[in-house]
Write a protein that holds these residues in place. Sequence first.
Motif, PDB file in Angstrom:
ATOM      1  N   THR A 161       0.857  -1.198   0.000  1.00 64.42           N
ATOM      2  CA  THR A 161       0.000   0.000   0.000  1.00 64.42           C
ATOM      3  C   THR A 161       0.891   1.246   0.000  1.00 64.42           C
ATOM      4  O   THR A 161       2.073   1.180   0.332  1.00 64.42           O
ATOM      5  N   PRO A 162       0.313   2.384  -0.353  1.00 58.94           N
ATOM      6  CA  PRO A 162       1.101   3.617  -0.296  1.00 58.94           C
ATOM      7  C   PRO A 162       1.700   3.849   1.099  1.00 58.94           C
ATOM      8  O   PRO A 162       2.858   4.247   1.221  1.00 58.94           O
ATOM      9  N   ILE A 163       0.914   3.588   2.130  1.00 57.55           N
ATOM     10  CA  ILE A 163       1.403   3.831   3.493  1.00 57.55           C
ATOM     11  C   ILE A 163       2.589   2.908   3.795  1.00 57.55           C
ATOM     12  O   ILE A 163       3.606   3.346   4.359  1.00 57.55           O
ATOM     13  N   GLU A 164       2.479   1.675   3.396  1.00 60.43           N
ATOM     14  CA  GLU A 164       3.611   0.751   3.592  1.00 60.43           C
ATOM     15  C   GLU A 164       4.840   1.242   2.818  1.00 60.43           C
ATOM     16  O   GLU A 164       5.965   1.182   3.310  1.00 60.43           O
ATOM     17  N   GLY A 165       4.582   1.719   1.623  1.00 57.12           N
ATOM     18  CA  GLY A 165       5.691   2.243   0.820  1.00 57.12           C
ATOM     19  C   GLY A 165       6.355   3.424   1.499  1.00 57.12           C
ATOM     20  O   GLY A 165       7.588   3.526   1.541  1.00 57.12           O
ATOM     21  N   LEU A 166       5.555   4.316   2.042  1.00 57.89           N
ATOM     22  CA  LEU A 166       6.110   5.481   2.743  1.00 57.89           C
ATOM     23  C   LEU A 166       6.935   5.044   3.952  1.00 57.89           C
ATOM     24  O   LEU A 166       8.014   5.569   4.208  1.00 57.89           O
ATOM     25  N   ARG A 167       6.406   4.063   4.682  1.00 57.88           N
ATOM     26  CA  ARG A 167       7.136   3.566   5.866  1.00 57.88           C
ATOM     27  C   ARG A 167       8.489   2.998   5.466  1.00 57.88           C
ATOM     28  O   ARG A 167       9.485   3.168   6.166  1.00 57.88           O
ATOM     29  N   ALA A 168       8.504   2.329   4.322  1.00 55.66           N
ATOM     30  CA  ALA A 168       9.775   1.759   3.864  1.00 55.66           C
ATOM     31  C   ALA A 168      10.779   2.868   3.530  1.00 55.66           C
ATOM     32  O   ALA A 168      11.987   2.678   3.658  1.00 55.66           O
ATOM     33  N   ILE A 169      10.287   4.003   3.110  1.00 58.33           N
ATOM     34  CA  ILE A 169      11.195   5.094   2.723  1.00 58.33           C
ATOM     35  C   ILE A 169      11.685   5.878   3.936  1.00 58.33           C
ATOM     36  O   ILE A 169      12.884   6.116   4.091  1.00 58.33           O
ATOM     37  N   VAL A 170      10.776   6.311   4.796  1.00 58.53           N
ATOM     38  CA  VAL A 170      11.158   7.253   5.867  1.00 58.53           C
ATOM     39  C   VAL A 170      11.127   6.623   7.258  1.00 58.53           C
ATOM     40  O   VAL A 170      11.465   7.283   8.247  1.00 58.53           O
ATOM     41  N   GLY A 171      10.722   5.358   7.352  1.00 56.46           N
ATOM     42  CA  GLY A 171      10.597   4.718   8.672  1.00 56.46           C
ATOM     43  C   GLY A 171       9.187   4.932   9.214  1.00 56.46           C
ATOM     44  O   GLY A 171       8.590   5.997   9.029  1.00 56.46           O
ATOM     45  N   ALA A 172       8.697   3.928   9.906  1.00 50.61           N
ATOM     46  CA  ALA A 172       7.302   3.960  10.383  1.00 50.61           C
ATOM     47  C   ALA A 172       7.047   5.153  11.287  1.00 50.61           C
ATOM     48  O   ALA A 172       5.960   5.743  11.265  1.00 50.61           O
ATOM     49  N   ALA A 173       8.048   5.547  12.069  1.00 45.67           N
ATOM     50  CA  ALA A 173       7.847   6.640  13.030  1.00 45.67           C
ATOM     51  C   ALA A 173       7.563   7.962  12.327  1.00 45.67           C
ATOM     52  O   ALA A 173       7.038   8.885  12.946  1.00 45.67           O
ATOM     53  N   ASN A 174       7.937   8.050  11.063  1.00 49.20           N
ATOM     54  CA  ASN A 174       7.777   9.312  10.346  1.00 49.20           C
ATOM     55  C   ASN A 174       6.615   9.288   9.351  1.00 49.20           C
ATOM     56  O   ASN A 174       6.546  10.136   8.459  1.00 49.20           O
ATOM     57  N   VAL A 175       5.740   8.314   9.515  1.00 56.39           N
ATOM     58  CA  VAL A 175       4.494   8.297   8.740  1.00 56.39           C
ATOM     59  C   VAL A 175       3.346   8.315   9.750  1.00 56.39           C
ATOM     60  O   VAL A 175       3.122   7.358  10.478  1.00 56.39           O
ATOM     61  N   LEU A 176       2.667   9.442   9.826  1.00 59.99           N
ATOM     62  CA  LEU A 176       1.623   9.605  10.833  1.00 59.99           C
ATOM     63  C   LEU A 176       0.270   9.432  10.153  1.00 59.99           C
ATOM     64  O   LEU A 176      -0.045  10.128   9.183  1.00 59.99           O
ATOM     65  N   VAL A 177      -0.497   8.484  10.667  1.00 60.32           N
ATOM     66  CA  VAL A 177      -1.813   8.256  10.039  1.00 60.32           C
ATOM     67  C   VAL A 177      -2.962   8.342  11.034  1.00 60.32           C
ATOM     68  O   VAL A 177      -4.114   8.391  10.635  1.00 60.32           O
ATOM     69  N   GLY A 178      -2.667   8.341  12.320  1.00 57.38           N
ATOM     70  CA  GLY A 178      -3.778   8.435  13.280  1.00 57.38           C
ATOM     71  C   GLY A 178      -3.443   9.468  14.333  1.00 57.38           C
ATOM     72  O   GLY A 178      -2.453  10.194  14.236  1.00 57.38           O
ATOM     73  N   GLY A 179      -4.267   9.547  15.317  1.00 54.98           N
ATOM     74  CA  GLY A 179      -4.023  10.475  16.420  1.00 54.98           C
ATOM     75  C   GLY A 179      -4.318  11.903  16.005  1.00 54.98           C
ATOM     76  O   GLY A 179      -4.928  12.155  14.965  1.00 54.98           O
TER      77      GLY A 179
END
Lengths: 466, 466
Positions: free
Chosen positions: B2-20
């Motif tokens: 998914t796009p979100i998974e792709g983003l996590r692979a690029i910048v690290g999960a900590a730097n992809v904010l999707v909730g909160g």
Amino acid sequence: MTPIEGLRAIVGAANVLVGGDLSGYEIDWRKRYRGQALAVVRPGTTAEVAAVVRLCNEHGLAIVTQGGNTGLVGASVPDASGTQMLLSLTRLNKIRAIDAANLTMTVEAGCVLQSVQEAAANAELLFPLSLAAEGSCTIGGNLATNAGGTQVLRFGNARELCLGVEVVTAAGDVWNGLTGLRKDNTGYDLRDLFVGSEGTLGIITAATLKLFPQPVAVTTALAAVPTLEAAVQLLQLARARLGAALTGFEVMGDYALGLVRKHFPQLPQPLPPAPWTVLLEQSDSEAEAHAQALFEALLETALERGLISDAAVASSLEQSNAMWHLRESIPLAQSVEGPNIKHDIALPVSAIPRFVAETDAALLRAFPGVRLVDFGHLGDGNLHYNVQAPADCDGARFLAEQEHAVNTLVYDALAPFGGSISAEHGIGALKRGELAQRKSPVALALMRSIKSALDPRGLLNPGRVL
Amino acid sequence: MTPIEGLRAIVGAANVLVGGDLSGYEIDWRKRYRGQALAVVRPGTTAEVAAVVRLCNEHGLAIVTQGGNTGLVGASVPDASGTQMLLSLTRLNKIRAIDAANLTMTVEAGCVLQSVQEAAANAELLFPLSLAAEGSCTIGGNLATNAGGTQVLRFGNARELCLGVEVVTAAGDVWNGLTGLRKDNTGYDLRDLFVGSEGTLGIITAATLKLFPQPVAVTTALAAVPTLEAAVQLLQLARARLGAALTGFEVMGDYALGLVRKHFPQLPQPLPPAPWTVLLEQSDSEAEAHAQALFEALLETALERGLISDAAVASSLEQSNAMWHLRESIPLAQSVEGPNIKHDIALPVSAIPRFVAETDAALLRAFPGVRLVDFGHLGDGNLHYNVQAPADCDGARFLAEQEHAVNTLVYDALAPFGGSISAEHGIGALKRGELAQRKSPVALALMRSIKSALDPRGLLNPGRVL
């Protein structure tokens, strides 16, 4: 109706030149490019320019726009095909308006730079763009090439002196972007896209320019400097002490000034020969005496710190002019001496001492006997780093055989310092090949997509820049 | 993936904010735009930005780039669709280099403006861009919006302070246009196309900025001025006498300063109420005493000529700061007073007196009881020409009902003077409709063709500017 008949209907028969001696339009200032125009057309209004462009569009004719034809890179003359329309803007020469309280003036593209300066002076204001060709170059050409000159340190290039432009687009529409606003964040910066695009994206027909209060006193000094490192330190000191009043900081190598001494012995040289001589200019808003006192204090500090070995402050306008005349005589003295290879390079100021030391040495190794005419606008990081053929050889032949190799050595040497192969003269036809090789592919792709967007048929000054 | 998974692979999960709570990213500073992002992605390097852009390209995702999120026109928050990627550049916050001899520094886009100022100051140099949000806005945002502020009179907008940019293109390529050169005429001015384009043409990831020597003394004065005509004449006099040392020239209307007096009575006001009060700032490269003497001579002449009725020169840094604090308190005092309609307009300086007289009168006729909060950067022709709801009505309701009509009156009044509806704040989402109606069709067509050329899929900050 033939294209020529159509042009005559737009601008009048007297302003469509198709025969006789057109060499003033077809040969560039350095006489390196000799083209042949389908016709020379001389519109007198912006509307006529637009009509000419639409007509050329209908017939698929390429347009080369020309002002004073003083450019140094072959951007303003037609190619040899006889198919390009030469559009001369010299009849568009009205000063449209001066707004003293807003410090702006609006002028047409064909105004000669000197007449723009004079119109400003008549309103007791200053238009600071100044360069050797000012008696014949036009403001339209200055803007199309983003001209530099001697006042860039304080006032910037032509780009920084321009607030708005009127442009005829490739489609023959008129964009009235004339504005005297200092701030206007309403969309993309179209102005700066046309400025410096050398007639390849649109045709600048008028501009609104920045003016400044005239200084009360302009004072000049010469300083003898032992090394280029010291010259750079002197620049830093002068900028700190004089602030924006420092309006000129030129450097001249010993050999360059020696050529002036040799060929123009009648010109007084206030200082004895030194490895480097710096010309400083100060524009003061208080008084002549204030300017002189600041200069003297600055030069005293520089002497104490060992940055300079000697100095002379002009005590009259005549002496100031004589100092500038020395600087401006270098290119002439070079011509008298014989053929030479000209460069117009820029570097970060901090990199100049190392670049010059390394590249001087590399040139002398590769081309024994060449003479290095190093001078330029050090305050802007812009050197006219010229190479004179060895004294004992046929200069013309040296140029024919070695110019490309000399250029390659110099341009290769610029790369590690992030230097530019064209500081103020532009690309034109002369450096188009170098640009294609040396500019970043991403930048070139962006430039090409902009060219395609604004001039999809490629009719504006083809074969220049890109 | 998914796009979100792709983003996590690029910048690290900590730097992809999707909730909160993502409101700090999704709501603009003026709380007029509340969007919802598909995700907030926070790359740490230019290469990561490029990879994010390529990934968004693959998935056809729009990208809204954000710095400090202090913009005033809704250009930096996502729309409400939940489909736009919010690209936050605040982790790109390195000062990459300072070159004191070249008077340049290279910084990443996410550096907070104040930290850029401080890094320059630590090298005993000045980066002059200064504006109210400097503690949280980023230099990338400043450049993307061509920010103005208080020092434009001398140093220009953000555009004029920038020598080079690094940009990630819509295709996800990196253009390294970082350069410390003062002169570089090698092709089209791509830099200035990206500067001010509000994230719609490319993503500025770093910039090389101009630095200046620090002034030896900065001195401020207040002058009571009977009319705006006199204020414009005082500006001319001050420019002639102080030259480039004049670094600030702000004007404040009586009602505007009265609001400060009412809501912040603890702030000392050195001068009694006057129709207009001007704040002058001088940055001197000699000495405090020199600056004060120049100021006193200037104000004495202005008094003799009847341009001012009273004046106070700050005798300490504290007094200078207090004078600026008055000026900067006007927007805050306005907020305390109640809802108001803000404008950020520009005019030729020479046209300001007539514009204000005519438009003040027209507003009072059309909207009886409105209160006119006229103040701004008179030296740049930039007024924050704000309109406070009448005292006796529901301010929020007045805004809801009348804001558009008030804007229309003001913007219509600008047209005959060649004024701008956005001097320094930009277009964003807020003024996009106005731009489409008011900008010349030729200019809009040029802008659209450039947008199509550089962002053919329309993924960069869609719905802003154009």
